[in-house]
Design a protein around this motif. Sequence first.
Motif, PDB file in Angstrom:
ATOM      1  N   ARG A  70       0.842  -1.206   0.000  1.00  0.00           N
ATOM      2  CA  ARG A  70       0.000   0.000   0.000  1.00  0.00           C
ATOM      3  C   ARG A  70       0.866   1.240   0.000  1.00  0.00           C
ATOM      4  O   ARG A  70       1.801   1.344   0.793  1.00  0.00           O
ATOM      5  N   GLU A  71       0.531   2.172  -0.910  1.00  0.00           N
ATOM      6  CA  GLU A  71       1.259   3.437  -1.013  1.00  0.00           C
ATOM      7  C   GLU A  71       0.283   4.595  -0.932  1.00  0.00           C
ATOM      8  O   GLU A  71      -0.866   4.483  -1.361  1.00  0.00           O
ATOM      9  N   ARG A  72       0.787   5.691  -0.410  1.00  0.00           N
ATOM     10  CA  ARG A  72       0.009   6.937  -0.402  1.00  0.00           C
ATOM     11  C   ARG A  72       0.981   8.073  -0.629  1.00  0.00           C
ATOM     12  O   ARG A  72       2.020   8.147   0.029  1.00  0.00           O
ATOM     13  N   ASP A  73       0.669   8.920  -1.577  1.00  0.00           N
ATOM     14  CA  ASP A  73       1.523  10.055  -1.933  1.00  0.00           C
ATOM     15  C   ASP A  73       2.953   9.599  -2.226  1.00  0.00           C
ATOM     16  O   ASP A  73       3.921  10.255  -1.842  1.00  0.00           O
ATOM     17  N   GLY A  74       3.105   8.450  -2.871  1.00  0.00           N
ATOM     18  CA  GLY A  74       4.419   7.955  -3.265  1.00  0.00           C
ATOM     19  C   GLY A  74       5.210   7.252  -2.175  1.00  0.00           C
ATOM     20  O   GLY A  74       6.290   6.741  -2.437  1.00  0.00           O
ATOM     21  N   ALA A  75       4.687   7.208  -0.966  1.00  0.00           N
ATOM     22  CA  ALA A  75       5.397   6.557   0.146  1.00  0.00           C
ATOM     23  C   ALA A  75       4.765   5.183   0.423  1.00  0.00           C
ATOM     24  O   ALA A  75       3.552   5.063   0.528  1.00  0.00           O
ATOM     25  N   VAL A  76       5.604   4.166   0.549  1.00  0.00           N
ATOM     26  CA  VAL A  76       5.119   2.827   0.880  1.00  0.00           C
ATOM     27  C   VAL A  76       4.756   2.806   2.361  1.00  0.00           C
ATOM     28  O   VAL A  76       5.574   3.131   3.219  1.00  0.00           O
ATOM     29  N   LEU A  77       3.504   2.408   2.648  1.00  0.00           N
ATOM     30  CA  LEU A  77       3.021   2.375   4.028  1.00  0.00           C
ATOM     31  C   LEU A  77       3.153   1.001   4.660  1.00  0.00           C
ATOM     32  O   LEU A  77       3.246   0.876   5.877  1.00  0.00           O
ATOM     33  N   GLY A  78       3.133  -0.024   3.826  1.00  0.00           N
ATOM     34  CA  GLY A  78       3.249  -1.373   4.374  1.00  0.00           C
ATOM     35  C   GLY A  78       3.058  -2.421   3.312  1.00  0.00           C
ATOM     36  O   GLY A  78       2.496  -2.162   2.252  1.00  0.00           O
ATOM     37  N   THR A  79       3.543  -3.602   3.633  1.00  0.00           N
ATOM     38  CA  THR A  79       3.424  -4.754   2.737  1.00  0.00           C
ATOM     39  C   THR A  79       3.017  -5.963   3.556  1.00  0.00           C
ATOM     40  O   THR A  79       3.564  -6.197   4.632  1.00  0.00           O
ATOM     41  N   ASN A  80       2.040  -6.717   3.058  1.00  0.00           N
ATOM     42  CA  ASN A  80       1.603  -7.966   3.682  1.00  0.00           C
ATOM     43  C   ASN A  80       1.887  -9.102   2.715  1.00  0.00           C
ATOM     44  O   ASN A  80       1.592  -8.997   1.521  1.00  0.00           O
ATOM     45  N   ARG A  81       2.432 -10.188   3.220  1.00  0.00           N
ATOM     46  CA  ARG A  81       2.729 -11.364   2.402  1.00  0.00           C
ATOM     47  C   ARG A  81       1.892 -12.516   2.947  1.00  0.00           C
ATOM     48  O   ARG A  81       2.025 -12.882   4.124  1.00  0.00           O
ATOM     49  N   THR A  82       1.026 -13.074   2.096  1.00  0.00           N
ATOM     50  CA  THR A  82       0.102 -14.108   2.522  1.00  0.00           C
ATOM     51  C   THR A  82       0.227 -15.341   1.637  1.00  0.00           C
ATOM     52  O   THR A  82      -0.085 -15.287   0.448  1.00  0.00           O
ATOM     53  N   PRO A  83       0.673 -16.475   2.181  1.00  0.00           N
ATOM     54  CA  PRO A  83       0.653 -17.722   1.414  1.00  0.00           C
ATOM     55  C   PRO A  83      -0.812 -18.156   1.242  1.00  0.00           C
ATOM     56  O   PRO A  83      -1.560 -18.245   2.218  1.00  0.00           O
ATOM     57  N   LEU A  84      -1.234 -18.400   0.006  1.00  0.00           N
ATOM     58  CA  LEU A  84      -2.624 -18.763  -0.266  1.00  0.00           C
ATOM     59  C   LEU A  84      -2.846 -20.264  -0.257  1.00  0.00           C
ATOM     60  O   LEU A  84      -3.970 -20.719  -0.097  1.00  0.00           O
ATOM     61  N   GLY A  85      -1.779 -21.035  -0.476  1.00  0.00           N
ATOM     62  CA  GLY A  85      -1.902 -22.488  -0.475  1.00  0.00           C
ATOM     63  C   GLY A  85      -1.468 -23.077  -1.795  1.00  0.00           C
ATOM     64  O   GLY A  85      -1.037 -22.373  -2.702  1.00  0.00           O
ATOM     65  N   GLY A  86      -1.602 -24.396  -1.896  1.00  0.00           N
ATOM     66  CA  GLY A  86      -1.254 -25.115  -3.112  1.00  0.00           C
ATOM     67  C   GLY A  86      -2.497 -25.362  -3.944  1.00  0.00           C
ATOM     68  O   GLY A  86      -3.581 -25.599  -3.406  1.00  0.00           O
ATOM     69  N   PHE A  87      -2.333 -25.326  -5.274  1.00  0.00           N
ATOM     70  CA  PHE A  87      -3.471 -25.479  -6.178  1.00  0.00           C
ATOM     71  C   PHE A  87      -3.083 -26.349  -7.362  1.00  0.00           C
ATOM     72  O   PHE A  87      -1.954 -26.296  -7.842  1.00  0.00           O
ATOM     73  N   ARG A  88      -4.043 -27.120  -7.858  1.00  0.00           N
ATOM     74  CA  ARG A  88      -3.867 -27.919  -9.069  1.00  0.00           C
ATOM     75  C   ARG A  88      -4.166 -27.048 -10.282  1.00  0.00           C
ATOM     76  O   ARG A  88      -4.770 -25.981 -10.152  1.00  0.00           O
ATOM     77  N   PRO A  89      -3.803 -27.498 -11.467  1.00  0.00           N
ATOM     78  CA  PRO A  89      -4.159 -26.741 -12.670  1.00  0.00           C
ATOM     79  C   PRO A  89      -5.679 -26.622 -12.770  1.00  0.00           C
ATOM     80  O   PRO A  89      -6.407 -27.533 -12.388  1.00  0.00           O
ATOM     81  N   GLY A  90      -6.133 -25.505 -13.262  1.00  0.00           N
ATOM     82  CA  GLY A  90      -7.573 -25.308 -13.443  1.00  0.00           C
ATOM     83  C   GLY A  90      -8.075 -24.123 -12.674  1.00  0.00           C
ATOM     84  O   GLY A  90      -7.382 -23.136 -12.482  1.00  0.00           O
ATOM     85  N   GLY A  91      -9.281 -24.244 -12.201  1.00  0.00           N
ATOM     86  CA  GLY A  91      -9.936 -23.163 -11.497  1.00  0.00           C
ATOM     87  C   GLY A  91     -11.219 -22.805 -12.228  1.00  0.00           C
ATOM     88  O   GLY A  91     -11.690 -23.562 -13.063  1.00  0.00           O
ATOM     89  N   PRO A  92     -11.799 -21.700 -11.935  1.00  0.00           N
ATOM     90  CA  PRO A  92     -11.229 -20.635 -11.121  1.00  0.00           C
ATOM     91  C   PRO A  92     -11.274 -20.970  -9.638  1.00  0.00           C
ATOM     92  O   PRO A  92     -12.161 -21.652  -9.160  1.00  0.00           O
ATOM     93  N   TYR A  93     -10.253 -20.466  -8.939  1.00  0.00           N
ATOM     94  CA  TYR A  93     -10.155 -20.572  -7.494  1.00  0.00           C
ATOM     95  C   TYR A  93     -10.444 -19.203  -6.905  1.00  0.00           C
ATOM     96  O   TYR A  93      -9.971 -18.201  -7.418  1.00  0.00           O
ATOM     97  N   GLU A  94     -11.212 -19.185  -5.820  1.00  0.00           N
ATOM     98  CA  GLU A  94     -11.457 -17.921  -5.120  1.00  0.00           C
ATOM     99  C   GLU A  94     -10.920 -18.042  -3.709  1.00  0.00           C
ATOM    100  O   GLU A  94     -11.217 -19.002  -3.003  1.00  0.00           O
ATOM    101  N   VAL A  95     -10.124 -17.061  -3.337  1.00  0.00           N
ATOM    102  CA  VAL A  95      -9.532 -17.010  -2.004  1.00  0.00           C
ATOM    103  C   VAL A  95      -9.927 -15.678  -1.383  1.00  0.00           C
ATOM    104  O   VAL A  95      -9.851 -14.634  -2.030  1.00  0.00           O
ATOM    105  N   ARG A  96     -10.343 -15.733  -0.128  1.00  0.00           N
ATOM    106  CA  ARG A  96     -10.694 -14.506   0.584  1.00  0.00           C
ATOM    107  C   ARG A  96      -9.658 -14.287   1.672  1.00  0.00           C
ATOM    108  O   ARG A  96      -9.430 -15.149   2.510  1.00  0.00           O
ATOM    109  N   LEU A  97      -9.006 -13.114   1.654  1.00  0.00           N
ATOM    110  CA  LEU A  97      -7.996 -12.771   2.660  1.00  0.00           C
ATOM    111  C   LEU A  97      -8.675 -12.367   3.957  1.00  0.00           C
ATOM    112  O   LEU A  97      -9.838 -11.944   3.958  1.00  0.00           O
ATOM    113  N   PRO A  98      -7.958 -12.467   5.077  1.00  0.00           N
ATOM    114  CA  PRO A  98      -8.549 -12.065   6.369  1.00  0.00           C
ATOM    115  C   PRO A  98      -8.977 -10.590   6.329  1.00  0.00           C
ATOM    116  O   PRO A  98      -8.331  -9.765   5.693  1.00  0.00           O
ATOM    117  N   PRO A  99     -10.067 -10.272   7.015  1.00  0.00           N
ATOM    118  CA  PRO A  99     -10.550  -8.889   7.012  1.00  0.00           C
ATOM    119  C   PRO A  99      -9.599  -7.943   7.737  1.00  0.00           C
ATOM    120  O   PRO A  99      -8.907  -8.334   8.673  1.00  0.00           O
TER     121      PRO A  99
END
Length: 165
Positions: A70-99
């Motif tokens: 997330r950036e505001r006025d050109g400054a980086v405010l923070g970064t979150n890294r979330t492993p979503l899991g393992g997936f097989r070919p295909g989909g569509p897959y829908e993942v919902r991140l924590p609120p």
Amino acid sequence: MSDLRDFTDSTDFELVDVSLHTEELGTFVVPLLDPEDTEPVELPEGAVVSVGLTFRLGRAIDTVVFEDTRERDGAVLGTNRTPLGGFRPGGPYEVRLPPERLPVGRTHCGVYVVTGRFSDGDDDRELAVERHRIRVTHQPAAHKRWAAAPAPATPPGRELTNPAA
């Protein structure tokens, strides 16, 4: 109008949809185009937002990782890294991140640029990058609603006394 969905190898990963889910306001679909060519998605300060990601895969990936910056006025405010899991070919897959609750206060209101990066967690190979903008808007009632709760009342028998009285 340029498309800012950058695919390293489109046969490996296809981003289908990004949406913002709120309890109070419903779901907002985020345009997957150049954020400068579209209006920012408007959300009120203090709203609780969960990001929905829909994608397809052309090959099995043991660990898909989503990183949002997330950036505001050109400054980086923070970064979150979330492993979503393992997936097989295909989909569509829908993942919902924590609120997450959006910040409250006039100083936090304004336009934010959010960059989402998808990668293969095994080798950190970039699969796709997506950018969008959100505008956090001031809501006078938010301050009252999300202000710190008052301190609990003193339990009976624990009242403070003034020894000088």
